[in-house]
Design an enzyme around this catalytic site. Sequence first.
Site, PDB file in Angstrom:
ATOM      1  N   GLU A   1      31.014 -35.127  10.261  1.00 45.45           N
ATOM      2  CA  GLU A   1      31.662 -34.745   9.755  1.00 45.45           C
ATOM      3  C   GLU A   1      30.354 -34.082   9.021  1.00 45.45           C
ATOM      4  OE1 GLU A   1      32.598 -37.642   9.691  1.00 45.45           O
ATOM      5  OE2 GLU A   1      34.495 -37.542   9.452  1.00 45.45           O
TER       6      GLU A   1
ATOM      7  N   GLU B   1      37.032 -43.620  11.405  1.00 47.45           N
ATOM      8  CA  GLU B   1      37.962 -43.692   9.963  1.00 47.45           C
ATOM      9  C   GLU B   1      39.082 -44.747  10.204  1.00 47.45           C
ATOM     10  OE1 GLU B   1      37.705 -39.420   8.803  1.00 47.45           O
ATOM     11  OE2 GLU B   1      37.128 -40.350   6.773  1.00 47.45           O
TER      12      GLU B   1
ATOM     13  N   GLY C   1      37.784 -39.036  12.306  1.00 44.68           N
ATOM     14  CA  GLY C   1      38.544 -39.913  12.629  1.00 44.68           C
ATOM     15  C   GLY C   1      38.932 -41.016  13.388  1.00 44.68           C
TER      16      GLY C   1
ATOM     17  N   ALA D   1      39.641 -35.926  14.846  1.00 44.56           N
ATOM     18  CA  ALA D   1      39.888 -34.861  15.361  1.00 44.56           C
ATOM     19  C   ALA D   1      40.137 -34.461  16.383  1.00 44.56           C
ATOM     20  CB  ALA D   1      39.580 -33.803  14.013  1.00 44.56           C
TER      21      ALA D   1
END
Length: 697
Positions: A125, A105, A102, A61
């Site tokens: 995270e 991911e 992210g 992010a």
Amino acid sequence: MSASYELHGSVAVITLNNPPVNGLGYETRKGITDGIAKADSDAKVKAVVITGAGKAFSGGADIREFGSPKALQEPNLLSVIKAVESSSKPVVAAIHSVCMGGGLELALGCHYRVAAPGTQVALPEVKLGLVPGAGGTQRLPRAIGVENALNMIVSGDPVKSEVLAGIPGQKLFDRIVDGDLLQSAIAFANEVADARPLPLVRELKATHANPDGYFQFARNTVSAVAKNFPAPGKCVDCVEAAVSRKFEDGMTFEREQFAALMLTPESKALRHAFFAERAASKIPDVPEDTPVRAINKVAVIGAGTMGGGIAMNFLNAGVPVVIIEMKQDALDRGIGVIRKNYEGQVKKGKLKQDKFEQRMSLLSTTLSYQDIRDADLVIEAVFEDIGVKEQVFKTLDEVMKPGAILASNTSTLDVDKIASFTKRPQDVVGMHFFSPANVMKLLEVIRGEKTSKDVLATVMQLAKKIKKTAVVSGVCDGFIGNRMIEQYSRQSGFLLEEGATPEQVDRAVEKFGFAMGPFRMGDLAGNDIGWYIRKRRYLEKPNMRYSKTADLLCEMGRFGQKTGAGWYDYKPGKRDAIPSTVVNEMIEKHRAELGIKPRKISDEEIVSRLVFALVNEGAKILEEGIASRASDIDMVYLTGYGFPLYRGGPMCYADTVGLFNVVQTMKRFQKNPHDDASFWEPAPLLAKLAEEGKSFS
Ligand code: NAI
């Protein structure tokens, strides 16, 4: 432009380009979905490669978007991954350097992944009190197995790509490539261009031979290690869902956990600390491009408790250090302590023998100022006495080369006064390390009235090099940390007078989450230090009320662990604090002399009085400009005073309680006849913010 699109023959290459780490901000996300759509509609394109420009594939992010509506603006990360998975043409992730959160991911949503060796791969995270929110907990177990994935998700720690590629049967990396990553990824994309069906991680199964037993074991382990943090347990739940539920149901479950954790005070505190640390490194009026002075050699004056630890920081970072003392035996003793400390690390396997020797070889000693004159930075750590400091700084002014930075490790003395002993006050700064100086993360950088900007910029940069969290403080008695702790100590004394015992106060504060209560801390640091400071204060501030209990303790010779007795009793050679009958009798006697009838004080009152004492002084420090931001004060307390991380620091905690409530509670304390009403007069800034319904942040 934060993602570019380019054709390499029949392969479309989407390059994430959002420095410093290709965070997946709105423009980057949009760049990916636009690129996928373009490739899909172009008949010439047979396959797609997604890679990252510069120093990362993607760090996850974009933290600049955190908490803003932009973070959720479509296409959000889930939609991006969906677009990638649904592409009619194979999408290959070309991964290098950093692939986290992210970023990982996204890579897991691609059909194939090729990676450079040495890539740091992680789902961090949990370190912000969250679970991965875009399928990480569902896809990673399917790619590398349940146990491997859970270890990564619960710890948040990075694992190297080649290690992950070595897991038998893993489906995370299709290829590890040395050399030109992009060319290899394009070649790979050409190889698989026509292969159908397209492989999807979501279609794999996450299985475990004994899921019930394993997840129970994982839960027990996690709750023992991370007792105050809910996120690690939720990570276990999510990975279990990857095993027990269908993919889409697992995704929904993960999303729910993510959303719920986002609202917890623990996650708020961790995110606050994350940003606070970054903010603390910036000084509002010192531009980031301020030129810095080269620091290639450091001199330390005084080889006592602090000098030795300070020297070790620089040796650890590969910077040569020369230590100067008044007498050879003090020097020998100091070097002996450093050597023993390193030897202990070698014995525990924390330091290799050759590294130890390398560090010791960077260390030299002297009794003569002539041998330190070429140092770029000199840090004074001699006795806390202004006369001694005067003599040292006058000598430094005479001998040190022009441009050398002259720093003092003083914990209470006036840095401006110290600077005035020299003809170069612009080069003088405070570097206040915390004991043990080679261990504690905090460095208070004391900005004198005349300290130049490049000196500050240099010291802040150097702090990073020696892995300290530096926080700038203006000049005042005690700077940020000790000035606040003084009020906390005063309150802890009043609590004893009113009916509490040292062990009750410590227990309440430790239950709140502090590493150590005030009395155990006093015994560790030495109660004589506070005694010495109080004697000075009694003269300087005759109207300031202190409880006499701490003085009475010192008069009994109970300085703490070093004298085998303090607020607690100690068995020889042991550090376990044993409640002391003698001390409790002393407190009771003193209480009787004051005519106070003891009352039962609740743990809640103890914690509120101690923590709000910090908050009120913190508000004054902020208002006076001693600290630039409330979050700087929090960093001081998180890294130097054992304030519980999951509460985010005193100012963050006060915001969580609500400043209105803090002020109301303080007003209640003002009515206590045995407390000090003026103590609880809310600082003007605190009163104003509470009145306006605002918070420190
Ligand atoms: P210490 O008493 O352990 O060491 C001081 C050393 O300086 C002694 O070895 C002494 O021989 C040497 N020394 C004294 N005058 C000297 C001179 N003119 N030239 C060369 N060497 C000289 O003291 P400690 O605890 O290391 O404290 C040093 C400074 O650090 C003080 O200003 C103190 O306030 C500050 N400080 C101490 C902390 C602590 O927890 N001990 C924490 C943070 C700061």
